[in-house]
Design a protein around this motif. Structure first.
Motif, PDB file in Angstrom:
ATOM      1  N   SER A   1      20.140   8.328   3.033  1.00  0.00           N
ATOM      2  CA  SER A   1      21.335   8.996   3.563  1.00  0.00           C
ATOM      3  C   SER A   1      22.366   8.016   4.117  1.00  0.00           C
ATOM      4  O   SER A   1      23.549   8.314   4.140  1.00  0.00           O
ATOM      5  CB  SER A   1      20.951  10.006   4.640  1.00  0.00           C
ATOM      6  N   ARG A   2      21.932   6.846   4.560  1.00  0.00           N
ATOM      7  CA  ARG A   2      22.880   5.862   5.089  1.00  0.00           C
ATOM      8  C   ARG A   2      23.608   5.107   3.980  1.00  0.00           C
ATOM      9  O   ARG A   2      24.624   4.473   4.228  1.00  0.00           O
ATOM     10  CB  ARG A   2      22.168   4.869   5.998  1.00  0.00           C
ATOM     11  N   PHE A   3      23.090   5.168   2.757  1.00  0.00           N
ATOM     12  CA  PHE A   3      23.708   4.498   1.614  1.00  0.00           C
ATOM     13  C   PHE A   3      23.823   5.499   0.470  1.00  0.00           C
ATOM     14  O   PHE A   3      23.224   5.315  -0.591  1.00  0.00           O
ATOM     15  CB  PHE A   3      22.894   3.275   1.195  1.00  0.00           C
ATOM     16  N   ALA A   4      24.594   6.545   0.710  1.00  0.00           N
ATOM     17  CA  ALA A   4      24.689   7.653  -0.245  1.00  0.00           C
ATOM     18  C   ALA A   4      25.158   7.206  -1.624  1.00  0.00           C
ATOM     19  O   ALA A   4      24.837   7.830  -2.632  1.00  0.00           O
ATOM     20  CB  ALA A   4      25.618   8.732   0.296  1.00  0.00           C
ATOM     21  N   GLU A   5      25.925   6.115  -1.695  1.00  0.00           N
ATOM     22  CA  GLU A   5      26.410   5.624  -2.984  1.00  0.00           C
ATOM     23  C   GLU A   5      25.391   4.718  -3.675  1.00  0.00           C
ATOM     24  O   GLU A   5      25.588   4.294  -4.800  1.00  0.00           O
ATOM     25  CB  GLU A   5      27.732   4.866  -2.793  1.00  0.00           C
ATOM     26  N   GLY A   6      24.290   4.440  -2.996  1.00  0.00           N
ATOM     27  CA  GLY A   6      23.253   3.557  -3.540  1.00  0.00           C
ATOM     28  C   GLY A   6      22.431   4.225  -4.629  1.00  0.00           C
ATOM     29  O   GLY A   6      22.755   5.320  -5.100  1.00  0.00           O
ATOM     30  N   PRO A   7      21.337   3.593  -5.024  1.00  0.00           N
ATOM     31  CA  PRO A   7      20.518   4.113  -6.121  1.00  0.00           C
ATOM     32  C   PRO A   7      19.736   5.363  -5.732  1.00  0.00           C
ATOM     33  O   PRO A   7      19.390   5.555  -4.570  1.00  0.00           O
ATOM     34  CB  PRO A   7      19.567   2.958  -6.438  1.00  0.00           C
ATOM     35  N   ALA A   8      19.468   6.179  -6.720  1.00  0.00           N
ATOM     36  CA  ALA A   8      18.632   7.366  -6.542  1.00  0.00           C
ATOM     37  C   ALA A   8      17.306   7.147  -7.253  1.00  0.00           C
ATOM     38  O   ALA A   8      17.273   6.577  -8.352  1.00  0.00           O
ATOM     39  CB  ALA A   8      19.320   8.606  -7.113  1.00  0.00           C
ATOM     40  N   LEU A   9      16.248   7.564  -6.620  1.00  0.00           N
ATOM     41  CA  LEU A   9      14.943   7.580  -7.271  1.00  0.00           C
ATOM     42  C   LEU A   9      14.758   8.979  -7.850  1.00  0.00           C
ATOM     43  O   LEU A   9      15.031   9.975  -7.180  1.00  0.00           O
ATOM     44  CB  LEU A   9      13.841   7.262  -6.273  1.00  0.00           C
ATOM     45  N   ILE A  10      14.309   9.047  -9.081  1.00  0.00           N
ATOM     46  CA  ILE A  10      14.180  10.326  -9.780  1.00  0.00           C
ATOM     47  C   ILE A  10      12.703  10.644  -9.981  1.00  0.00           C
ATOM     48  O   ILE A  10      11.949   9.809 -10.500  1.00  0.00           O
ATOM     49  CB  ILE A  10      14.896  10.272 -11.153  1.00  0.00           C
ATOM     50  N   TYR A  11      12.307  11.836  -9.571  1.00  0.00           N
ATOM     51  CA  TYR A  11      10.917  12.272  -9.707  1.00  0.00           C
ATOM     52  C   TYR A  11      10.859  13.586 -10.474  1.00  0.00           C
ATOM     53  O   TYR A  11      11.744  14.431 -10.343  1.00  0.00           O
ATOM     54  CB  TYR A  11      10.282  12.480  -8.324  1.00  0.00           C
ATOM     55  N   THR A  12       9.791  13.759 -11.228  1.00  0.00           N
ATOM     56  CA  THR A  12       9.584  15.023 -11.919  1.00  0.00           C
ATOM     57  C   THR A  12       9.156  16.079 -10.905  1.00  0.00           C
ATOM     58  O   THR A  12       8.742  15.759  -9.780  1.00  0.00           O
ATOM     59  CB  THR A  12       8.489  14.917 -12.997  1.00  0.00           C
ATOM     60  N   ARG A  13       9.219  17.321 -11.317  1.00  0.00           N
ATOM     61  CA  ARG A  13       8.772  18.409 -10.449  1.00  0.00           C
ATOM     62  C   ARG A  13       7.311  18.221 -10.079  1.00  0.00           C
ATOM     63  O   ARG A  13       6.924  18.367  -8.925  1.00  0.00           O
ATOM     64  CB  ARG A  13       8.991  19.758 -11.140  1.00  0.00           C
ATOM     65  N   ASP A  14       6.473  17.876 -11.060  1.00  0.00           N
ATOM     66  CA  ASP A  14       5.038  17.698 -10.790  1.00  0.00           C
ATOM     67  C   ASP A  14       4.777  16.553  -9.811  1.00  0.00           C
ATOM     68  O   ASP A  14       3.883  16.650  -8.970  1.00  0.00           O
ATOM     69  CB  ASP A  14       4.271  17.457 -12.090  1.00  0.00           C
TER      70      ASP A  14
END
Length: 80
Positions: free
Chosen positions: A46-59
């Motif tokens: 949340s402090r680096f909203a423009e930074g990278p996102a980690l993507i996880y599957t629903r499972d």
């Protein structure tokens, strides 16, 4: 629409609503999550909203949340 990939800039993920836990503190030490159109979940700092996102599957998210509920990660939090 750009394909959502692990490590992409979080602000490039279109059409999602980022949210954080009610337990988050005012200093911004938390993560935010967004549900993706395929049912997966994107996670960002949340402090680096423009930074990278980690993507996880629903499972993957189901396994993580259930593990947290079961106490599998309790040893990661120091107890005072």
């Amino acid at each position: 629409m750009e394909s959502v990939t692990n490590g992409m800039r979080a602000t490039s993920i279109e059409g999602v609503i980022w949210r954080k836990s009610r337990r988050s503190n005012p200093s911004g030490n938390c993560v935010e999550l967004a549900v993706l159109s395929d049912g997966g979940v994107a996670v960002r700092n949340s402090r680096f909203a423009e930074g990278p996102a980690l993507i996880y599957t629903r499972d993957e998210m189901v396994a993580f949340v259930q593990g947290a509920k079961d106490g599998d990660f309790d040893d990661l939090i120091p107890h005072n």
